[in-house]
Enzyme design. Structure first.
Site, mmCIF file in Angstrom:
data_model
loop_
_atom_site.group_PDB
_atom_site.id
_atom_site.type_symbol
_atom_site.label_atom_id
_atom_site.label_comp_id
_atom_site.label_asym_id
_atom_site.label_seq_id
_atom_site.Cartn_x
_atom_site.Cartn_y
_atom_site.Cartn_z
ATOM 1 N N SER A 1 0.796 -1.225 0.000
ATOM 2 C CA SER A 1 0.000 0.000 0.000
ATOM 3 C C SER A 1 0.831 1.280 0.000
ATOM 4 O O SER A 1 1.675 1.482 -0.852
ATOM 5 C CB SER A 1 -0.948 -0.045 1.195
ATOM 6 O OG SER A 1 -1.839 1.009 1.131
ATOM 7 N N HIS A 2 0.657 2.087 1.033
ATOM 8 C CA HIS A 2 1.295 3.399 1.125
ATOM 9 C C HIS A 2 2.697 3.309 1.731
ATOM 10 O O HIS A 2 3.371 4.320 1.880
ATOM 11 C CB HIS A 2 0.429 4.299 1.998
ATOM 12 C CG HIS A 2 0.146 3.650 3.324
ATOM 13 N ND1 HIS A 2 -0.684 2.561 3.424
ATOM 14 C CD2 HIS A 2 0.624 3.880 4.551
ATOM 15 C CE1 HIS A 2 -0.711 2.151 4.666
ATOM 16 N NE2 HIS A 2 0.074 2.937 5.387
ATOM 17 N N ASP B 1 -2.302 6.488 -3.475
ATOM 18 C CA ASP B 1 -1.169 5.844 -2.804
ATOM 19 C C ASP B 1 -0.518 4.756 -3.649
ATOM 20 O O ASP B 1 -0.833 4.606 -4.833
ATOM 21 C CB ASP B 1 -1.634 5.266 -1.465
ATOM 22 C CG ASP B 1 -2.540 4.079 -1.658
ATOM 23 O OD1 ASP B 1 -3.237 4.030 -2.693
ATOM 24 O OD2 ASP B 1 -2.550 3.179 -0.790
ATOM 25 N N ASP C 1 -0.842 1.523 -4.056
ATOM 26 C CA ASP C 1 -1.645 0.569 -4.820
ATOM 27 C C ASP C 1 -2.971 1.149 -5.318
ATOM 28 O O ASP C 1 -3.823 0.415 -5.809
ATOM 29 C CB ASP C 1 -1.898 -0.695 -3.994
ATOM 30 C CG ASP C 1 -2.686 -0.420 -2.728
ATOM 31 O OD1 ASP C 1 -2.605 0.688 -2.190
ATOM 32 O OD2 ASP C 1 -3.401 -1.336 -2.267
ATOM 33 N N ASP D 1 -5.605 2.648 -3.834
ATOM 34 C CA ASP D 1 -6.919 2.593 -3.186
ATOM 35 C C ASP D 1 -7.187 3.776 -2.247
ATOM 36 O O ASP D 1 -8.319 3.997 -1.849
ATOM 37 C CB ASP D 1 -7.147 1.244 -2.486
ATOM 38 C CG ASP D 1 -6.075 0.915 -1.465
ATOM 39 O OD1 ASP D 1 -5.187 1.763 -1.232
ATOM 40 O OD2 ASP D 1 -6.123 -0.203 -0.906
ATOM 41 N N ARG D 2 -6.152 4.538 -1.910
ATOM 42 C CA ARG D 2 -6.382 5.695 -1.033
ATOM 43 C C ARG D 2 -6.499 6.975 -1.855
ATOM 44 O O ARG D 2 -6.054 7.023 -2.996
ATOM 45 C CB ARG D 2 -5.220 5.860 -0.069
ATOM 46 C CG ARG D 2 -5.063 4.691 0.864
ATOM 47 C CD ARG D 2 -3.991 4.965 1.877
ATOM 48 N NE ARG D 2 -3.971 3.889 2.862
ATOM 49 C CZ ARG D 2 -3.540 4.011 4.102
ATOM 50 N NH1 ARG D 2 -3.060 5.161 4.531
ATOM 51 N NH2 ARG D 2 -3.574 3.007 4.941
ATOM 52 N N LYS E 1 -11.458 -0.117 -1.508
ATOM 53 C CA LYS E 1 -11.529 1.335 -1.612
ATOM 54 C C LYS E 1 -10.837 1.746 -2.909
ATOM 55 O O LYS E 1 -10.048 0.983 -3.469
ATOM 56 C CB LYS E 1 -10.918 1.989 -0.392
ATOM 57 C CG LYS E 1 -9.505 1.597 -0.061
ATOM 58 C CD LYS E 1 -9.177 2.148 1.316
ATOM 59 C CE LYS E 1 -7.724 2.015 1.676
ATOM 60 N NZ LYS E 1 -7.392 0.742 2.297
#
Ligand code: G16
Length: 542
Positions: free
Chosen positions: A112-113, A276, A278, A280-281, A375
């Protein structure tokens, strides 16, 4: 040729809030990734001959693990693998592909982030056939299996050329390398009024999107520049890099500081956003106006009917417990269901599948809807643009009007990162012990109404998830929430979530930390944060 390789278990493969996340050197240990992937397959049933989706955020080690996962999928009996070109699939795009092509499930490689690179973070997560993160029942089974695993299966074959779209065959299984962007862009075009957004942009509405050298670059280039007509250069840092250019691909006010400063400047464009690692944010900033993720959820929910995909209204809204109560007021006004879940997108899956919630969101910069089961950063950006195009007002105007009609939930999260894990656990244990004595106690003007350790009773499958965060609720709607992050890769991260509700519109222009000052002091006092963590101040304030 399929071979069975003997292995020995690792004791630390417990999936966290979102899959297994560790440093790259941990994943590079002998059979570490193989053990986890085989444990996933061993925890599933009935996938023989079915399709598995594989993709990741392009970070360091992505391509290596994709090749391993493909060969293991073939050896374990999958019939087909769909993999994004270059090994790339954003998390929401992977969710869409799983759903659209009715795959059995998917393996998403991402941390992710978190930063990427040879000594930074990597992750593996399994998503089920609904496109969403595996529920706890499955992640628990995977973890149990990692503790006893003694062999994994893999075919011996050459690597797949991930850079060329098309079909090939490996150990009797078909591998199809697909365009990572096309299906996702098509879905967005169905949900949103692209002609209206295009008209807004061609009239000079300035948009800047920072892809943070992560996975959303190719998606944002295609959608924002090619399809919506934003001038070339509107999408910044659009090349996914294995180390994200040495930055944290985390769209918050610390790591997307340059964008924030540009948006606060005199010549700022009208709309700034970022996503981010991947994809999703999301981060949403209007000219001179940052929108907190909790407010963004509430504002998107209140205005979603302005986009074609949501014209018929929402069935309900869901938010994670630490997310502010701003969306609750919208749900109340709309007369629709409101659900409060533990942190982790996986908890929204049942509500979305049952049609109980349409839009979901989290304070951790995640917003999404029933269009996929993850998300979705670009989705949030496009819904904002659609709303702005229809309303013809600025982000700041929409925010102020929203607060005037619903009241403002001042909100901030204070993170203490990489603190000693034992100290963090002791802090939480001490808080838990204090809980029964808190209700009725006054701290200055603040009186505790209730205090508990949040437990979630899933209304669909009736599963119970305990210990999801300590809540201290004050009279008048203020709150302090404490929990330990489930996504870090070293030490523990203590998150403190602070919220105050302000109904009076003449008091909606106070700086956030100032508006929350008394609660911030109290949060430290009640949990003894400074003494227990040895930290004078949080590492990140969002
Ligand atoms: C993951 C989860 C989110 C969660 C976030 C933070 O997001 O999918 O549901 O809110 O982690 O979790 P924690 O507070 O436990 O660190 P992502 O974007 O990291 O996949």
């Amino acid at each position: 040729m399929t071979k069975t390789v003997s292995t020995t278990p690792y004791g630390d493969q417990k999936p966290g809030t979102s899959g297994l996340r560790k440093k790259v050197p941990v994943f590079q240990q002998k059979n570490y990734a193989e053990n986890f992937i085989q444990s996933i397959f061993d925890s599933l049933e009935g996938f023989a001959g079915k399709t598995l989706v594989i993709g990741g955020d392009g970070r360091f080690y992505n391509r290596d693990v994709i090749q391993i996962a493909i060969k293991m999928a073939a050896a374990n009996g999958f019939g087909q693998v769909l993999v994004g070109r270059g090994g790339i699939l954003s998390t929401p795009a992977a969710s869409n592909i799983i759903r659209k092509y009715k795959a059995f499930g998917g393996i998403i490689l991402s941390a992710s982030h978190n930063p990427g690179g040879p000594t930074e973070d990597f992750g593996i997560k399994y998503n089920t056939g609904n496109g969403g993160p595996a529920p706890e029942k499955i992640t628990d089974a995977i973890f149990a299996r990692t503790k006893t695993i003694d062999a994994y299966k893999i075919v011996e074959a050459d690597d797949i050329n991930l850079d060329m779209e098309g079909e090939s065959e490996i150990g009797g299984m078909t591998v199809t390398v697909i365009d990572p962007v096309a299906d996702y862009a098509e879905l967005m075009e169905k949900l949103f009024d692209f002609p209206a957004i295009r008209a807004l942009i061609s009239n000079g509405f300035g948009v800047v999107f920072d892809a943070m050298s992560a996975v959303t670059g190719p998606y944002a280039k295609e959608i924002i520049e090619n399809r919506l007509g934003a001038p070339k250069g509107s999408v910044l840092n659009f090349m996914p890099l294995p180390d994200f250019g040495g930055h944290h691909p985390d769209p918050n006010l610390v790591h997307a500081r340059a964008l924030y400063e540009e948006m606060m400047s005199e010549n700022a464009p009208d709309f700034g956003a970022a996503s981010d690692g991947d994809g999703d944010r999301n981060l949403i900033i209007g000219k001179g106006m940052f929108v907190t993720p909790s407010d963004s959820l509430a504002m998107l929910a209140a205005n979603a009917h302005l986009a074609p995909g949501y014209a018929r209204g929402l069935a309900g809204i869901a938010r994670s417990m630490p997310t502010s109560g701003a969306a609750d007021r919208v749900a109340e006004k709309l007369g629709i269901g409101m659900y409060e879940t533990p942190t982790g997108w996986k908890f929204f899956g049942n509500l979305l599948d049952e049609g109980m919630a349409t839009i979901c969101g989290e304070e951790s910069a995640g917003t999404g809807s029933n269009h996929v089961r993850e998300k979705d950063g670009l989705w949030a950006v496009l819904l904002w643009l659609n709303i702005l195009a229809v309303r013809g007002e600025s982000v700041a105007e929409i925010s102020r009007q929203h607060w005037a009609s619903y009241g403002r939930n001042y909100y901030s999260r204070h993170d203490y990162e990489e603190v000693d894990a034992d100290a963090a656990n002791a802090l939480v244990a001490a808080l838990r012990e204090k809980l029964p004595s808190l209700p009725g106690t006054s701290f200055g003007a603040l009186k505790v109404e209730a205090a508990d350790d949040f437990a979630y009773h899933d209304p669909v499958d009736h599963s119970v998830s305990d210990h999801q965060g300590i809540r201290i609720l004050f009279e008048g709607g203020s709150r302090i929430v404490y929990r330990l992050s489930g996504t870090g890769t070293s030490g523990a991260t203590l998150r403190v979530y602070i919220e105050r509700y302000e109904p009076d519109a003449s008091r909606h222009d106070i700086e956030t930390q100032e508006a929350l000052a008394d609660l911030i002091t109290l949060a430290d006092e009640i949990a003894d944060i400074r003494t227990r963590t040895g930290r004078d101040a949080p590492s990140v304030i969002t």
